[in-house]
Design a protein around this motif. Structure first.
Motif, PDB file in Angstrom:
ATOM      1  N   ARG D 174      13.549 -14.061  -1.219  1.00  0.00           N
ATOM      2  CA  ARG D 174      12.460 -13.607  -0.482  1.00  0.00           C
ATOM      3  C   ARG D 174      11.224 -13.013  -1.737  1.00  0.00           C
ATOM      4  O   ARG D 174      11.295 -13.030  -2.574  1.00  0.00           O
ATOM      5  CB  ARG D 174      13.251 -11.973  -0.063  1.00  0.00           C
ATOM      6  N   ILE D 175      10.427 -12.634  -0.622  1.00  0.00           N
ATOM      7  CA  ILE D 175       9.193 -11.857  -1.252  1.00  0.00           C
ATOM      8  C   ILE D 175       9.404 -10.473  -1.059  1.00  0.00           C
ATOM      9  O   ILE D 175       9.905  -9.819  -0.149  1.00  0.00           O
ATOM     10  CB  ILE D 175       7.740 -12.097  -0.609  1.00  0.00           C
ATOM     11  N   MET D 176       9.386  -9.723  -1.986  1.00  0.00           N
ATOM     12  CA  MET D 176       9.657  -8.111  -2.151  1.00  0.00           C
ATOM     13  C   MET D 176       8.255  -7.490  -2.457  1.00  0.00           C
ATOM     14  O   MET D 176       7.689  -7.909  -3.473  1.00  0.00           O
ATOM     15  CB  MET D 176      10.846  -7.818  -3.015  1.00  0.00           C
ATOM     16  N   VAL D 177       7.658  -6.711  -1.656  1.00  0.00           N
ATOM     17  CA  VAL D 177       6.691  -6.027  -1.994  1.00  0.00           C
ATOM     18  C   VAL D 177       6.769  -4.553  -2.297  1.00  0.00           C
ATOM     19  O   VAL D 177       7.682  -3.950  -1.718  1.00  0.00           O
ATOM     20  CB  VAL D 177       5.487  -5.916  -0.829  1.00  0.00           C
ATOM     21  N   VAL D 178       6.428  -4.106  -3.687  1.00  0.00           N
ATOM     22  CA  VAL D 178       6.648  -2.754  -3.931  1.00  0.00           C
ATOM     23  C   VAL D 178       5.234  -1.916  -3.864  1.00  0.00           C
ATOM     24  O   VAL D 178       4.329  -2.571  -4.406  1.00  0.00           O
ATOM     25  CB  VAL D 178       7.289  -2.730  -5.412  1.00  0.00           C
ATOM     26  N   GLU D 179       5.365  -0.825  -3.245  1.00  0.00           N
ATOM     27  CA  GLU D 179       4.151   0.081  -3.255  1.00  0.00           C
ATOM     28  C   GLU D 179       4.367   1.218  -4.291  1.00  0.00           C
ATOM     29  O   GLU D 179       5.336   2.013  -4.310  1.00  0.00           O
ATOM     30  CB  GLU D 179       3.808   0.551  -1.995  1.00  0.00           C
ATOM     31  N   VAL D 180       3.389   1.277  -5.241  1.00  0.00           N
ATOM     32  CA  VAL D 180       3.374   2.375  -6.287  1.00  0.00           C
ATOM     33  C   VAL D 180       2.280   3.399  -6.181  1.00  0.00           C
ATOM     34  O   VAL D 180       1.160   2.966  -5.473  1.00  0.00           O
ATOM     35  CB  VAL D 180       3.110   1.279  -7.638  1.00  0.00           C
ATOM     36  N   MET D 181       2.441   4.499  -6.443  1.00  0.00           N
ATOM     37  CA  MET D 181       1.444   5.594  -6.414  1.00  0.00           C
ATOM     38  C   MET D 181       0.134   5.254  -7.248  1.00  0.00           C
ATOM     39  O   MET D 181       0.353   4.233  -8.056  1.00  0.00           O
ATOM     40  CB  MET D 181       2.015   6.963  -6.590  1.00  0.00           C
ATOM     41  N   GLY D 182      -0.753   6.027  -7.504  1.00  0.00           N
ATOM     42  CA  GLY D 182      -1.969   6.036  -7.998  1.00  0.00           C
ATOM     43  C   GLY D 182      -3.262   6.714  -7.792  1.00  0.00           C
ATOM     44  O   GLY D 182      -4.060   6.507  -8.148  1.00  0.00           O
ATOM     45  N   HIS D 183      -3.079   7.248  -6.390  1.00  0.00           N
ATOM     46  CA  HIS D 183      -4.164   7.739  -5.817  1.00  0.00           C
ATOM     47  C   HIS D 183      -5.296   6.647  -5.542  1.00  0.00           C
ATOM     48  O   HIS D 183      -4.943   5.473  -5.210  1.00  0.00           O
ATOM     49  CB  HIS D 183      -4.630   8.961  -6.655  1.00  0.00           C
ATOM     50  N   HIS D 184      -6.562   6.957  -5.936  1.00  0.00           N
ATOM     51  CA  HIS D 184      -7.241   5.824  -5.855  1.00  0.00           C
ATOM     52  C   HIS D 184      -7.385   4.801  -6.879  1.00  0.00           C
ATOM     53  O   HIS D 184      -8.394   3.702  -6.946  1.00  0.00           O
ATOM     54  CB  HIS D 184      -8.876   6.406  -5.667  1.00  0.00           C
ATOM     55  N   THR D 185      -6.663   4.957  -7.870  1.00  0.00           N
ATOM     56  CA  THR D 185      -6.922   3.873  -9.259  1.00  0.00           C
ATOM     57  C   THR D 185      -5.468   2.924  -9.217  1.00  0.00           C
ATOM     58  O   THR D 185      -4.397   3.221  -8.523  1.00  0.00           O
ATOM     59  CB  THR D 185      -6.881   4.806 -10.358  1.00  0.00           C
ATOM     60  N   GLY D 186      -5.528   2.136  -9.803  1.00  0.00           N
ATOM     61  CA  GLY D 186      -4.558   1.293 -10.168  1.00  0.00           C
ATOM     62  C   GLY D 186      -3.684   1.169 -11.497  1.00  0.00           C
ATOM     63  O   GLY D 186      -2.960   0.366 -11.772  1.00  0.00           O
ATOM     64  N   TRP D 187      -3.886   2.346 -12.477  1.00  0.00           N
ATOM     65  CA  TRP D 187      -3.286   2.433 -13.388  1.00  0.00           C
ATOM     66  C   TRP D 187      -1.637   2.108 -13.747  1.00  0.00           C
ATOM     67  O   TRP D 187      -1.119   1.387 -14.172  1.00  0.00           O
ATOM     68  CB  TRP D 187      -3.405   3.641 -14.311  1.00  0.00           C
ATOM     69  N   LEU D 188      -1.194   3.066 -12.836  1.00  0.00           N
ATOM     70  CA  LEU D 188       0.314   2.861 -12.670  1.00  0.00           C
ATOM     71  C   LEU D 188       0.813   1.545 -12.035  1.00  0.00           C
ATOM     72  O   LEU D 188       1.980   0.978 -12.507  1.00  0.00           O
ATOM     73  CB  LEU D 188       1.024   4.001 -11.658  1.00  0.00           C
ATOM     74  N   THR D 189       0.235   0.995 -11.164  1.00  0.00           N
ATOM     75  CA  THR D 189       0.578  -0.329 -10.650  1.00  0.00           C
ATOM     76  C   THR D 189       0.428  -1.401 -11.450  1.00  0.00           C
ATOM     77  O   THR D 189       1.217  -2.218 -11.896  1.00  0.00           O
ATOM     78  CB  THR D 189      -0.431  -0.495  -9.451  1.00  0.00           C
ATOM     79  N   LEU D 190      -0.543  -1.274 -12.226  1.00  0.00           N
ATOM     80  CA  LEU D 190      -0.898  -2.455 -13.445  1.00  0.00           C
ATOM     81  C   LEU D 190       0.185  -2.342 -14.468  1.00  0.00           C
ATOM     82  O   LEU D 190       0.894  -3.442 -14.701  1.00  0.00           O
ATOM     83  CB  LEU D 190      -2.241  -2.145 -14.133  1.00  0.00           C
TER      84      LEU D 190
END
Lengths: 359, 359, 359, 359
Positions: D174-190
């Motif tokens: 499958r493709i799994m999409v994981v949504e990560v926090m970070g408010h308006h920025t992408g630090w945590l996701t990156l």
């Protein structure tokens, strides 16, 4: 005298869960090393059996997989006996399964899976295959066994998540609602809810009322407890909706309801797929290894049409015909529910019976 | 009719282990909230009982401790009935215990601990106190119960450590020997050894020989397995030493012996105190909560002189006189040993019976 | 114009540590996918380079190894320039390395390792190979870089172990001494000691005296702090022993000394190999991926005879000749030492300067 | 000469995050033990400052909180300068803050929080209070500092969750999409995306297109990679919706879009609040301790109107007026983005530049 068992097939079907590879290893190593069998692994559950996709498993391919999450064989939710398909005999899926089983010269087939997988396994046994079931599920809802692998790992993950909610709830004086998996049953919610110190635990097996939720949560506030943790099973019954929109999750519905009823800020978290994945817990590795090794022994002893199972801590086998089509629900008088009630946990069906409480 | 139980004391004795606080909470909350009792906690095990050091436990002091390692009451290895002390009646320790018990007006005393604690608990019952035992230990060696809290957490810690050894052993093509706790028994070693994929598991309950170690480890090397993990219990019998130096640990002795016998580079790790500490596993929290709540119920029902215990997954009680002075060893025919043998694990008493193996 | 880089070799040498596979993946994927290079992996560190044991690494063999502990290439402590061997030119190890490098037609060699590995890498560069170093170590003692992978994972493991000691120390009112790795330096001890809330931290870089240990630990006792955690580096200087027995570990010596000096029950734990193994922390995966990808870029840009390194959070390169033969010690005025002192942590060289303290 | 600093207040505001208690302990212990100050803790962020709810913090109340998640002081999102309130001078919130500050005789106020908290802190400084800021956030988006505590713990939690997705994705193809926090920025996701081996990482700072998503994911399928992990920040720009229904989460929208575009079964997981809670990572404990101790030193040195900050690994201070109202976004040329691209990670803005790739 019956022919001896020389070649077995193995597959994993249904949703993935931690311990599948440990079980494959337990079956495979025991079959190869103790009994001298040859072992073939089918890809993607019953799909590989239908399509004849398999590979030989030797000792080396079974080495180093004990701790791996998921399944090296792949899995699918394919149900070869879905309505309408069996009637079409020529080229039907069950037909192709029989052909593949015979062409490979298998003497037995080990099916690792949950309730749906056991149902199919039972039908294959009726068709004449030699089938052995091995129960797996994070939901602990397979009828006929006291324990399955996957459950302990999922309890660990859900409990750790609930642990995290405490600090946020306490810091913000909020109610946090955590939705836990479990399909139609409340096992995972009950165990992680008690282990995680949940104040309120809502299960599919116990009827709950909004009035009790409100009374209990406000009573906690009155008693100077500024926050609460509500652990709720995904499968609980929810009030009927008037609109036709996509149904909301149990956690979201409950959080909205609680905030409305109590006026306390309430947030929900839906744990989702993190409960299924990752390295199995030590206990699940042991359960999976034992069930796997036991199933290989069942094959050697020609105990077909049966599923390996735990009765307490002991391994036994139960007929697939007994298991099929049933779900193991949490008994409403389960000792853990009683013990949780005695430490003031609320199950939504009434106030915990507290002595000498004022008001 | 017997007087109702209004005041109980509680203490934790012996080595600390994960789940003690969960058990204190289980006893205390049930006693206070369900039965309306008053609960007093003694400091530092039997020492606090001797010295009259205690504090009242209310619902608030029991809140938030479910996940804490150690014990909020403190513990000690004090044994009030040690030889020579009981004879000196005036001011003797048992005497002071009786006085403190009476002065506080206690109706029952809950003693949470291991084998030594249960032995003392039994003697206090003989002296006339109303005593209830709650078994705890990371060793799983308390006679009379199938399970205690502390064990699952310790299995998790030891297994995680063994998991780490695999990568080092594999990278360096070494034998890694891991020494696991367990006092005189092999429970912790057996369960963490199987869960951690140990190739060889050496227990106090199974006689092992250096010749088997050598043969098995060299056979693995011949089979192209460049490394091995040996999991050994601290309590195994070791060859007698000629010198009078401080005895070496089982892990160190075994590592030296294996390197000499096989010529393969061998390193040992002694897990030590990390196995006792930290947050209890979810399962241990549940076991501790259940045993605690059950013990409070035993007090309410005046089941004195008995220990709460698991028979399979069910809670029962057993007489302290049955438990005292006994150790629960691993049966040499334990199913987990049999299953481990069938996947080629060696227990040092002979080669695993492998079919069709050459040589 | 210089020839373009088409074929590179890669090896991992020295002790294993978490993140080696992430670094191999970072080098390999970048080299193959971004630069179109061919990549060969040598087995068991410099041993594989000497013996010509290698395999081609393609994208598939680099997939799924990000989270694996250890090294898929294996490692060893082989030092090809050990004294006496280089003089014997014919058939010498460096000779065979040159031959293998040429025979494979390599344009560059990436050496992943610690101080010893970088020293050898520098010598190979002098011999005429195109060498690039990638620093790894749990000890954080590689000169020339602010950070290496392996360290963060080891800090996590050691800190978790220290966390566990708190509950045992507190329950038993003991002093617990925890010995942490770090070779000749105190980085791992300093960081895990502060993160784990160690009361006393003893490093190789700071002279300590038994008198200070005694005074500080007894002062804590006087202040009503019933237990203490002492975190000590394996590499500290110890008092000279009179006997010729096998040297004891730093942790054991210190625990014995402290119990003698203070009269408080003291226990030691030697963390050992658990600090090297297992899945890398997320931060180490990032550091390893970055250093790996950066090293591949260095190869493409022909930055040979240099090591990839962090200057703060930025990647730079430093000459292997600058790095070789040096050790990065903890500066005695490191900010973390100063901050730890200000919260009453003792480093054994004097009492923390506390204002307004009585006595 | 300026008066010496004898009494300080401390508060934690905004969303909770791991390390708040470690920071409170760092400030408090340093202030009390090194500088001999008195320390007062306000409840629930700026709310306690407005309402005059505080308690004195002594060494004992700061002991044992290093590892605790959340904040012992409580927090809130109260903004005392919200529009309309400041005009009403008599009884206004800022007025009451001034009164409480004076009545307690405070010489300085330490405000621990994120961007919003720093903005308020700057305004309080303008009003005449002596204010020092300490940055905290799981989002890593506080302008003026390279690092804050909370981030490393959140990266660890999110990475572990992504690790779990791999096994499910692989087992089910499958493709799994994981949504990560970070408010308006992408630090945590990156950072969690790279550490978790995400194949595709979608950030608010990088424009992405559905066409690229489709092409990349199908190319992976063609290359025989049967599953993909997509890590997406909660704050990404989404296509405009026609209906007025409650907005869906980024993860849900993306999962639906990807399944439509590719025809591959796709599931989403929204990590939610588990990213904020629980025990801080060792690194966050160190960062929080250092920032806390440094802030106490700033108070002693009368560095008011400034925030403690990291420049690389070094502690400095920056003016609150420089920080206020700004957000630290991920630079689109951040080295980690470049390194991730070089190992074939897609950021949705174009195919990773791969050499020698067919098609």
């Amino acid at each position: 005298m019956a022919e001896s068992i020389k070649k077995i097939g193995i597959l994993t079907a249904g949703g993935d869960c931690p311990g599948l590879n440990a079980a494959i290893r337990g079956v495979g190593k025991t079959a190869i090393l103790k009994y001298g069998m040859k072992v073939y692994g089918f890809s993607s559950g019953y799909l590989g059996l239908i399509n004849g996709e398999y590979r030989k498993l030797d000792e080396k391919s079974l080495s180093g997989i004990l701790t791996l999450g998921g399944t090296i064989l792949g899995t699918s939710r394919e149900k070869p006996f879905k309505q309408g398909e069996y009637e079409d005999y020529i080229g039907s899926k069950p037909d192709r399964i029989l052909e593949n089983y015979d062409r490979l010269g298998l003497n037995a087939l080990i099916c690792i899976g949950g309730n749906g997988t056991m149902k199919t396994a039972g039908k294959l046994q009726e068709l004449g295959l030699n089938v052995i079931g091995v129960p797996k599920t994070i939901d602990n809802d397979v009828w006929g066994t006291d324990m399955t692998f996957g459950f302990d790992s999922a309890v660990n993950i859900a409990t750790e998540a609930i642990d995290r909610m405490h600090t946020t709830a306490n810091s913000h004086k909020r109610i946090m609602v955590v939705e836990v998996m479990g399909h139609h049953t409340g096992w995972l919610t009950l165990f992680s809810g008690v282990a995680g110190g949940g104040d309120m635990i809502i299960l599919p097996e116990i009827d709950w009322s909004p009035e009790v939720l409100k009374e209990y949560l406000l009573r906690r506030l009155d008693a100077g407890k500024p926050y609460s943790i509500v652990v709720v099973a995904e499968g609980i019954k929810l009030p009927k909706k008037r609109s036709k929109k996509k149904p909301e999750s149990a956690g979201a519905v409950l959080a909205g309801m609680i905030q409305n009823l109590t006026g306390i800020e309430t947030r929900e978290t839906i744990l989702g797929y993190i409960q299924r994945g990752g390295t199995p817990s030590p206990r699940d590795r042991i359960i999976a290894t034992e069930l796997g090794a036991y199933a290989a022994g069942m094959a050697a002893n020609r105990e077909f049409g049966r599923m390996g199972a735990y009765k307490g801590y002991n391994l036994v086998s139960v007929g697939l015909d007994e298991v099929a089509g049933k779900i193991k629900y949490v008994p409403t008088d389960h000792p853990l529910i009683q013990h949780a009630r005695s430490i003031d946990t609320c199950f939504g069906d009434g106030m915990p019976a507290i002595k000498n409480r004022k008001g």
